[in-house]
Scaffold this active site. Structure first.
Site, mmCIF file in Angstrom:
data_model
loop_
_atom_site.group_PDB
_atom_site.id
_atom_site.type_symbol
_atom_site.label_atom_id
_atom_site.label_comp_id
_atom_site.label_asym_id
_atom_site.label_seq_id
_atom_site.Cartn_x
_atom_site.Cartn_y
_atom_site.Cartn_z
ATOM 1 N N TYR A 1 -2.016 -0.389 10.576
ATOM 2 C CA TYR A 1 -2.198 -0.922 9.211
ATOM 3 C C TYR A 1 -0.968 -0.569 8.365
ATOM 4 C CZ TYR A 1 -3.945 -1.272 4.407
ATOM 5 O OH TYR A 1 -4.093 -1.579 3.074
ATOM 6 N N SER B 1 0.858 -1.193 0.000
ATOM 7 C CA SER B 1 0.000 0.000 0.000
ATOM 8 C C SER B 1 0.889 1.236 0.000
ATOM 9 C CB SER B 1 -0.867 0.023 1.260
ATOM 10 O OG SER B 1 -1.459 1.296 1.446
HETATM 11 N N1 LIG Z 1 -8.652 -0.596 -1.067
HETATM 12 C C1 LIG Z 1 -7.600 0.191 -0.890
HETATM 13 O O1 LIG Z 1 -7.705 1.420 -0.853
HETATM 14 C C2 LIG Z 1 -6.235 -0.435 -0.775
HETATM 15 C C3 LIG Z 1 -5.119 0.396 -0.939
HETATM 16 C C4 LIG Z 1 -3.850 -0.148 -0.823
HETATM 17 C C5 LIG Z 1 -3.702 -1.497 -0.567
HETATM 18 N N2 LIG Z 1 -4.802 -2.302 -0.400
HETATM 19 C C6 LIG Z 1 -4.570 -3.731 -0.129
HETATM 20 O O2 LIG Z 1 -5.178 -4.485 -1.154
HETATM 21 C C7 LIG Z 1 -5.440 -5.797 -0.666
HETATM 22 C C8 LIG Z 1 -6.860 -6.195 -1.057
HETATM 23 O O3 LIG Z 1 -7.775 -5.388 -0.340
HETATM 24 P P1 LIG Z 1 -9.112 -4.815 -0.980
HETATM 25 O O4 LIG Z 1 -9.000 -3.347 -0.959
HETATM 26 O O5 LIG Z 1 -9.444 -5.502 -2.235
HETATM 27 O O6 LIG Z 1 -10.143 -5.175 0.200
HETATM 28 P P2 LIG Z 1 -11.370 -6.190 0.269
HETATM 29 O O7 LIG Z 1 -12.335 -5.890 -0.803
HETATM 30 O O8 LIG Z 1 -11.830 -6.149 1.684
HETATM 31 O O9 LIG Z 1 -10.686 -7.592 -0.019
HETATM 32 C C9 LIG Z 1 -9.884 -8.222 0.964
HETATM 33 C C10 LIG Z 1 -9.791 -9.692 0.624
HETATM 34 O O10 LIG Z 1 -8.992 -10.334 1.623
HETATM 35 C C11 LIG Z 1 -9.666 -11.513 2.046
HETATM 36 N N3 LIG Z 1 -9.307 -11.867 3.403
HETATM 37 C C12 LIG Z 1 -9.251 -11.056 4.491
HETATM 38 N N4 LIG Z 1 -8.900 -11.778 5.562
HETATM 39 C C13 LIG Z 1 -8.728 -13.066 5.138
HETATM 40 C C14 LIG Z 1 -8.371 -14.277 5.776
HETATM 41 N N5 LIG Z 1 -8.080 -14.344 7.087
HETATM 42 N N6 LIG Z 1 -8.313 -15.401 5.042
HETATM 43 C C15 LIG Z 1 -8.597 -15.372 3.721
HETATM 44 N N7 LIG Z 1 -8.931 -14.256 3.057
HETATM 45 C C16 LIG Z 1 -8.991 -13.117 3.765
HETATM 46 C C17 LIG Z 1 -11.139 -11.166 1.907
HETATM 47 O O11 LIG Z 1 -11.874 -12.349 1.725
HETATM 48 P P3 LIG Z 1 -13.045 -12.872 2.714
HETATM 49 O O12 LIG Z 1 -13.754 -11.678 3.225
HETATM 50 O O13 LIG Z 1 -13.836 -13.766 1.800
HETATM 51 O O14 LIG Z 1 -12.307 -13.635 3.745
HETATM 52 C C18 LIG Z 1 -11.149 -10.368 0.615
HETATM 53 O O15 LIG Z 1 -11.221 -11.228 -0.501
HETATM 54 C C19 LIG Z 1 -5.187 -5.744 0.836
HETATM 55 O O16 LIG Z 1 -3.931 -6.307 1.125
HETATM 56 C C20 LIG Z 1 -5.175 -4.255 1.141
HETATM 57 O O17 LIG Z 1 -4.416 -3.955 2.278
HETATM 58 C C21 LIG Z 1 -6.051 -1.794 -0.508
#
Ligand SMILES: NC(=O)c1ccc[n+]([C@@H]2O[C@H](COP(=O)([O-])OP(=O)(O)OC[C@H]3O[C@@H](n4cnc5c(N)ncnc54)[C@H](OP(=O)(O)O)[C@@H]3O)[C@@H](O)[C@H]2O)c1
Length: 273
Positions: A157, A146
């Site tokens: 975080y 991130s």
């Molecule tokens: N959105 C942003 O602004 C942003 C910015 C920078 C980086 N990121 C990073 O991008 C990545 C994806 O996040 P996202 O934004 O797409 O959020 P999201 O829509 O909440 O997706 C997160 C994913 O992680 C899975 N997950 C969480 N805990 C888990 C566990 N214990 N076991 C298995 N799966 C798990 C969730 O699946 P289930 O709910 O089905 O378990 C979901 O598929 C993360 O690493 C986040 O830190 C996001």
């Protein structure tokens, strides 16, 4: 004509493929002819991700798992190897975020972030390296970090994402003699369910921005059309999950002589967070 090595017939594991960025990465790889192993904890959402891939002519397997369980991570790798003979790509994408201060934060929130964003990613990296070394194949490990990792005071975080970058850089040095490339991708703000644990009042603002009626249930996902609507309303301030998928595609299609250590992707008008 493109000189990019093609991805057809390769295999990939994408963690956190039931939502947001992970779903977009899985769809993109599936569309390129990669057999994709999808994991997350929510079966229905994972099946929706897999259905999108198969509807576009791709191949996917769903394994419902909590990636904090190290044994389940090995099963993901085994599924990929059983299908195509080797593991080519492992995307450590699953992550969770909780706000809260260092002075007054919640231990369980910290544990979830550290175990999901850091410990499970370490286990994923190790499982991927072992599988790639066992076959001696060229491979890519992509860790979703991130822009919070570029900010020295980005909270707990952010600390987990600093750890992701340190782990990625360290692993790259460990793999100098292996044909395995390791990339850290640092997205800026993306409208996904990563915000599901923030103050419900903020999520109600997101729903209002989308112009779509939806109930906010603390800790639960928002409907996809709400997130897409919010994204369109703030298009200069957020990138899309597909933008991150493009970066992953770029990193994993370079020729063997080219290593992409990190990619930062910011929205046009940046949000510092
Ligand atoms: N959105 C942003 O602004 C942003 C910015 C920078 C980086 N990121 C990073 O991008 C990545 C994806 O996040 P996202 O934004 O797409 O959020 P999201 O829509 O909440 O997706 C997160 C994913 O992680 C899975 N997950 C969480 N805990 C888990 C566990 N214990 N076991 C298995 N799966 C798990 C969730 O699946 P289930 O709910 O089905 O378990 C979901 O598929 C993360 O690493 C986040 O830190 C996001």
């Amino acid at each position: 004509m493109s000189n990019e090595p093609g991805l057809r017939g390769k295999s990939a594991v994408v963690t956190g493929a039931s939502s947001g960025i992970g779903r977009a990465i899985a769809e993109r790889l599936g569309a390129e002819g990669v057999f994709v192993v999808l994991t997350g904890r929510e079966q229905l959402a994972l099946e929706e991700s897999a259905a999108r891939i198969t509807a576009a002519g791709g191949k996917a397997a769903v394994i419902v798992a909590d990636i904090r369980d190290a044994d389940s991570v090995q099963k993901l790798v085994d599924s990929a190897v059983n299908e195509t003979g080797q593991l080519d790509i492992f995307v450590n994408n699953a992550g969770v975020s909780f706000l809260g201060t260092v002075a007054e934060g919640d231990v369980e929130d910290w544990r979830l972030m550290l175990e999901t964003n850091v410990l499970a990613l370490l286990v994923g990296c190790r499982a991927a390296v072992r599988a790639m070394r066992a076959k001696g194949n060229h491979g890519n490990i992509v860790n979703i970090s991130s822009v919070a990792a570029l900010n020295p005071d980005s909270g707990v975080y952010g600390a987990t994402k600093h750890a992701v970058n340190v782990i990625t850089n360290t692993l790259r040095q460990e793999l100098l003699e292996d044909p395995i490339q390791v990339t850290s991708i640092m997205p800026g703000l993306v409208a996904t369910n990563i915000g599901r644990n923030v103050d419900p009042a903020i999520l109600e603002g997101v729903v209002a921005m989308s112009g779509i009626e939806a109930e906010v249930v603390p800790g639960e996902r928002l409907p996809d059309d709400v997130l897409e609507g919010a994204q369109e309303a703030l298009t200069d301030f957020m990138i899309k999950p597909d933008d991150v998928a493009d970066a992953v595609y770029f990193a994993v299609t370079r020729p063997g002589r080219v290593h992409i250590p990190e990619i930062v992707i910011r929205p046009n008008k940046d949000f510092d967070f």
